[in-house]
Scaffold this motif. Structure first.
Motif, PDB file in Angstrom:
ATOM      1  N   GLU A  24      -2.214  -1.970  13.570  1.00  0.00           N
ATOM      2  CA  GLU A  24      -2.425  -1.688  12.159  1.00  0.00           C
ATOM      3  C   GLU A  24      -1.092  -1.711  11.422  1.00  0.00           C
ATOM      4  OE1 GLU A  24      -4.278   2.095  12.330  1.00  0.00           O
ATOM      5  OE2 GLU A  24      -6.293   1.255  12.466  1.00  0.00           O
TER       6      GLU A  24
ATOM      7  N   GLY B 168       1.343   6.695   6.064  1.00  0.00           N
ATOM      8  CA  GLY B 168       0.296   6.499   7.066  1.00  0.00           C
ATOM      9  C   GLY B 168      -1.003   5.940   6.512  1.00  0.00           C
ATOM     10  N   ASN B 169      -1.009   5.557   5.236  1.00  0.00           N
ATOM     11  CA  ASN B 169      -2.217   4.904   4.700  1.00  0.00           C
ATOM     12  C   ASN B 169      -2.311   3.502   5.274  1.00  0.00           C
ATOM     13  OD1 ASN B 169      -3.037   6.942   2.696  1.00  0.00           O
ATOM     14  ND2 ASN B 169      -1.057   6.461   1.791  1.00  0.00           N
ATOM     15  N   ILE B 170      -3.516   3.136   5.643  1.00  0.00           N
ATOM     16  CA  ILE B 170      -3.668   1.852   6.348  1.00  0.00           C
ATOM     17  C   ILE B 170      -3.704   0.693   5.351  1.00  0.00           C
ATOM     18  CG2 ILE B 170      -5.244   0.518   7.772  1.00  0.00           C
ATOM     19  CD1 ILE B 170      -5.892   3.217   9.150  1.00  0.00           C
TER      20      ILE B 170
ATOM     21  N   THR C 269      -5.966  -3.452   9.009  1.00  0.00           N
ATOM     22  CA  THR C 269      -6.556  -2.967  10.261  1.00  0.00           C
ATOM     23  C   THR C 269      -7.503  -4.019  10.814  1.00  0.00           C
ATOM     24  OG1 THR C 269      -7.748  -1.154  11.294  1.00  0.00           O
ATOM     25  CG2 THR C 269      -8.446  -1.765   9.094  1.00  0.00           C
TER      26      THR C 269
ATOM     27  N   LEU D 264      -8.934  -6.609   8.253  1.00  0.00           N
ATOM     28  CA  LEU D 264      -9.410  -6.031   6.995  1.00  0.00           C
ATOM     29  C   LEU D 264      -8.218  -5.424   6.263  1.00  0.00           C
ATOM     30  CD1 LEU D 264     -11.865  -5.075   5.206  1.00  0.00           C
ATOM     31  CD2 LEU D 264     -11.644  -2.924   6.419  1.00  0.00           C
TER      32      LEU D 264
ATOM     33  N   PRO E  55      -7.848  -2.974   3.536  1.00  0.00           N
ATOM     34  CA  PRO E  55      -8.660  -2.080   2.698  1.00  0.00           C
ATOM     35  C   PRO E  55      -8.103  -1.905   1.288  1.00  0.00           C
ATOM     36  CG  PRO E  55      -7.651  -0.865   4.530  1.00  0.00           C
ATOM     37  CD  PRO E  55      -7.309  -2.295   4.715  1.00  0.00           C
ATOM     38  N   GLN E  56      -6.796  -2.104   1.122  1.00  0.00           N
ATOM     39  CA  GLN E  56      -6.227  -1.923  -0.219  1.00  0.00           C
ATOM     40  C   GLN E  56      -6.259  -3.217  -1.018  1.00  0.00           C
ATOM     41  OE1 GLN E  56      -5.851   1.176  -0.424  1.00  0.00           O
ATOM     42  NE2 GLN E  56      -5.587   1.722   1.726  1.00  0.00           N
ATOM     43  N   GLN E  57      -6.975  -4.197  -0.509  1.00  0.00           N
ATOM     44  CA  GLN E  57      -7.130  -5.494  -1.181  1.00  0.00           C
ATOM     45  C   GLN E  57      -5.781  -6.098  -1.567  1.00  0.00           C
ATOM     46  OE1 GLN E  57     -10.175  -3.886  -3.821  1.00  0.00           O
ATOM     47  NE2 GLN E  57     -11.474  -5.553  -3.092  1.00  0.00           N
ATOM     48  N   GLU E  58      -5.585  -6.385  -2.863  1.00  0.00           N
ATOM     49  CA  GLU E  58      -4.381  -7.133  -3.232  1.00  0.00           C
ATOM     50  C   GLU E  58      -3.157  -6.226  -3.423  1.00  0.00           C
ATOM     51  OE1 GLU E  58      -6.983  -6.733  -5.312  1.00  0.00           O
ATOM     52  OE2 GLU E  58      -5.994  -5.434  -6.760  1.00  0.00           O
TER      53      GLU E  58
ATOM     54  N   ARG F   5       1.023   1.206  -6.049  1.00  0.00           N
ATOM     55  CA  ARG F   5      -0.166   1.107  -6.896  1.00  0.00           C
ATOM     56  C   ARG F   5       0.210   1.223  -8.368  1.00  0.00           C
ATOM     57  NH1 ARG F   5      -5.255   1.086  -5.207  1.00  0.00           N
ATOM     58  NH2 ARG F   5      -4.899   1.966  -3.154  1.00  0.00           N
ATOM     59  N   VAL F   6       1.071   2.188  -8.650  1.00  0.00           N
ATOM     60  CA  VAL F   6       1.527   2.350 -10.039  1.00  0.00           C
ATOM     61  C   VAL F   6       2.254   1.087 -10.473  1.00  0.00           C
ATOM     62  CG1 VAL F   6       3.086   3.646 -11.519  1.00  0.00           C
ATOM     63  CG2 VAL F   6       1.726   4.850  -9.827  1.00  0.00           C
TER      64      VAL F   6
ATOM     65  N   SER G  58      -0.191  -1.933 -10.966  1.00  0.00           N
ATOM     66  CA  SER G  58      -1.102  -1.894 -12.117  1.00  0.00           C
ATOM     67  C   SER G  58      -0.321  -2.034 -13.421  1.00  0.00           C
ATOM     68  CB  SER G  58      -1.953  -0.633 -12.093  1.00  0.00           C
ATOM     69  OG  SER G  58      -1.168   0.478 -12.415  1.00  0.00           O
TER      70      SER G  58
END
Lengths: 211, 591
Positions: free
Chosen positions: B81, B87-89, B92, B170, B172-175, B246-247, B250
């Protein structure tokens, strides 16, 4: 292997057993001299029956009905005289034979133990394979659950974060304006308060260690 | 009991004759022979059968047994991973299935089959039937089926269906971090970003095992090498912070949309060790559906594409001149507003409205972003010394970041640079050479951290389940390019930029920041510059008391009015810096 235990008990015993079972009907035979036992005529045919015929094979005997030997009477009758007769005639069992007998008995016990162990080991190998197979299935299931939970958790995080950016939610990005900074405590560092602890110390000193 | 069968016993002469002739004595051996013969024959038969099975047919039977008992097992050994620093994936592995149909083995008609499969596959039965009629075997029906769907199909217990298990990556956080993480292709091989460059750290050995299977289908652990199933739980941890990323993403996206810009990039770097906390490029792609995106998006342009940095390079030039001893921190330089060098005219961006500003000190040069005064400043140096100093900054060496395709900057040849005065003059305000946004960040970080050229990096290392570092990349060389005394002066002058009226859009109350804007004209491929295409940038360094972070924003070809680094990029830098302060918990320097 186990059968061997009974097969070689002792020369004497085996003889007695043969006398008791194989040639059960020749009741009077036991009273004869042991030399007659080994005569070729006795073991000529297992079907041969009739006490008179065996006792005096060469003399004609009237055909009389002899009561059949019953298992209860047969061994009892010859038992004692047979032993006595044997003891008088056979020499003392030599040392090498006794040693061999002891070895034989010991190895019989050992063989029995080993056979049991082998069975147990064999059984366990079969069992372990089954248990492994079962646990492997369990492991796969757990791995799958972990996978699913991880994925779901992260996807949810992403979804929540995306929802949070929508303007109608009125959520704001982190900034110093919405962060509280606590100033570092100035002045003296916190002193250990001595007055209240003094009685406590004396009290705990008397208390049992468990407290 | 008498024994009439006993032949050796002579009957007494007066005894009556036996009722029947003694029969069995002569028949007995024959019977025995028959029995013996039967036994021997059957033994011989068994022996022959044994010979036939063990020797004659052995290869065939062994083959058959192997086919029935042996199964090829691929234990679940996923690709590692990728997690962020908390530690956010970010990437995966999951298992997916491809369904193949072999209609020649169907127990029921294709129509019935299509009806049964339509539900779990969520496909139209008619369409399924059409597919099933294509040929008799090996029809791919559906791909990327989830494990639940595969279970449903298995529960149908139908012959002629084959589920092939595969790994699928996968994100999970997409782009969100796609330009850092990259993606893997259908063969599970990394094709972009860290998935490509960190293949070794991410890949675990996929071993296929031959295992025997019991009659009930259970797997038997006969030939399992030890430690096979207990694969390590290490994960590749990045220095990136998902919240900050993320900030940054966006906000960048908004700004790029607002200005209809061609593209934009945000870099947040820890100036002391080169760790990147955020690295976002816009536009980007969703690595879960990479095939739907343009190939050019798979690169990280902040790392691979060169641009002329413009005024953001002025503090570097200042540091070079200070380091060379050509200027002093309190020197002033004359700004005539416009000068001419070798028939080339060099003017300030605000010459039309303001004209010449006269003598300017270092802080004023930066806050007014005076090109002419900068030319005067670098002219205090011997061009050869200047060129050597630029070379010493490793401008023409690609930074050793873990992303693929990191580009080396371009500098004119030594001869051209030294003999043509206009080269040094344009380089003074950041034109005439090119570098990547990442390289610019690295150089500014050197000013912030006291003169060390740190290696920008994204990988923290491999961590185990308890988040302790198991492996960490060691190739992070550090090179001293400026002395701390020099950088202290330059940092002080950069603070003046934020404190000046033009730096208002980047100011954050309570915090001392240093920064510089840049608005560069884009070079056209056929020589010269586009008058209408700009690349604007802004960076800040904070907190100035002991610099820790650098935030750099570059926006390529914004459109509209008033396009400067201080107007397009600075507000974005400010918002990202605010988020950084809150996330990192940086206390204000003054309440």
């Amino acid at each position: 292997m186990i059968a061997s235990v009974q097969r070689y008990p002792s020369h004497r015993a085996s003889h007695r057993r043969r006398a008791a079972t194989a040639q059960r009907p020749d009741v009077p035979r036991a009273f004869r001299e042991p030399a007659a036992v080994d005569s070729g005529k006795v073991i000529r045919h297992p079907a041969m029956q009739g006490a008179a015929a065996i006792a005096q094979p060469n003399t004609p005997a009237p055909l009389t009905l002899v009561p059949p030997a019953t298992p209860s009477t047969a061994p009892q009758a010859p038992a004692k005289p047979s032993r006595r007769a044997r003891q008088t005639t056979t020499p003392k069992v030599p040392l090498w034979l006794r040693t061999l007998l002891i070895i034989q008995q010991g190895s019989s016990i050992l063989t029995f133990c080993l056979a049991t162990a082998v069975l147990m080991v064999y059984g366990s190998t079969v069992y372990i394979q089954q248990a492994w197979s079962e646990d492997f299935r369990h492991l796969e299931q757990l791995q799958r659950e972990k996978r699913e939970l991880t994925t779901a958790n992260e996807l949810m995080k992403n979804q929540l974060a995306q929802q949070a950016t929508a303007p109608e939610n009125n959520l704001v990005a982190p900034s110093p304006a919405n962060t509280i900074f606590l100033p570092k405590a100035t002045g003296q560092p916190v002193q250990p308060v001595s007055t209240p602890t003094a009685p406590l110390v004396s009290f705990t000193a008397d208390a049992p260690l468990g407290y | 009991m008498s024994n009439p069968d006993f032949p050796a016993t002579p009957s007494p002469p007066d005894a009556p004759a036996p009722p029947f002739t003694p029969r069995p004595y002569r028949l007995q051996p024959r019977r025995l022979w028959i029995v013996w013969g039967l036994l021997a024959a059957s033994l011989a038969g068994l022996g022959f059968n044994l010979y036939r099975l063990q020797i004659l047919r052995a290869p065939d039977l062994m083959e058959q047994a192997r086919n029935q008992q042996m199964t090829y097992m691929r234990p679940y050994i996923p690709r590692r991973e990728i997690v962020d620093r908390a530690g956010n994936i970010l990437a995966t592995d999951r298992l997916v299935y491809t369904l193949y149909a072999h209609p020649n083995q169907f127990p029921v008609s294709r129509e019935a089959m299509a009806q049964q499969l339509a539900r779990p596959l969520t496909q139209d039965a008619e369409a399924l039937l059409k597919t099933l009629k294509v040929r008799d075997s090996g029809i791919p029906l559906a791909a990327n089926l989830s494990e639940e769907t595969a279970d449903q199909i298995r529960a149908l217990k139908l012959n002629g269906l084959e589920l092939i298990r595969q790994y699928s990556r996968l994100y999970p956080q997409q782009e969100l971090v796609s330009d850092v993480v990259g993606y893997v292709d259908l063969d599970h091989k990394g094709q972009a970003g860290l998935e490509y460059t960190q293949e070794k750290a991410l890949e675990r050995n996929l071993r296929t095992l031959q295992m025997s299977r019991a009659g009930n289908g259970a797997l038997m652990p006969d030939h399992i090498p030890s430690g096979l199933l207990g694969f390590d739980d290490q994960r590749l941890q990045l220095t990136v912070d998902m919240r900050l990323q993320r900030v940054a993403r966006s906000l960048l996206k908004q700004q790029v949309e607002t200005y209809k810009a061609k593209r934009g990039a945000v870099l947040v770097m820890n100036v002391n060790d080169g760790a990147l906390l955020a690295l976002a490029c816009e536009p980007t792609f969703d690595p879960n559906e990479y095939s739907k995106f343009d190939l050019t998006l798979f690169k990280n342009w902040a790392v691979t594409d060169l641009y002329e940095p413009g005024s953001t390079f002025k503090p570097i030039n200042m540091a070079i001149a200070l380091e060379a001893g050509a200027i002093q921190s309190d020197d002033t330089f004359y700004d005539a507003g416009k000068i001419e060098i070798d028939t080339w005219e060099i003017a300030n961006h605000d010459y039309e409205s303001v004209g010449g500003r006269g003598d300017l000190n270092l802080g004023e040069i930066l806050s007014y972003s005076s090109n002419v005064a900068m030319v005067d400043l670098v002219q205090q140096m011997d061009p050869k010394v200047y060129y050597e100093a630029l070379k010493n900054l490793d401008l023409t060496v690609a930074p050793a970041i873990e992303l693929p395709g990191a580009a080396a900057g371009q500098l004119k040849s030594a001869e051209q640079f030294i003999h043509s005065p206009v080269e040094a003059a344009t380089t003074a305000f950041g034109q005439g050479f090119s570098l990547t946004p990442l390289k610019l960040a690295q150089l500014q970080a050197a000013i912030a951290n006291g003169g060390l050229l740190v290696t920008p990096h994204l990988v923290r290392g491999l961590v185990d389940a308890e988040n302790t570092l198991v492996w960490e990349p060691t190739d992070h060389p550090v090179k001293r390019v400026f002395s701390p005394a020099t950088t202290e002066v330059v940092l002080d002058k950069m603070a003046a930029v934020i404190d000046a009226p033009s730096g208002q859009s980047a100011r954050i109350s309570g915090y001392r920041l240093g920064g510089k804007s840049g608005t560069a004209e884009k070079a056209s491929p056929d020589g010269g510059y586009f008058s209408d295409r700009k690349i604007v940038s802004f960076f800040t360094i904070l907190p100035l008391e002991s610099p820790q972070y650098l935030v750099l924003v570059v926006i390529d070809e914004p459109q509209g009015e008033d396009l400067f680094g201080s107007t397009v990029a600075a507000p974005l830098v400010k918002s990202i810096t605010e988020a950084l302060i809150a996330i990192e918990g940086l206390p204000p320097s003054s309440p």
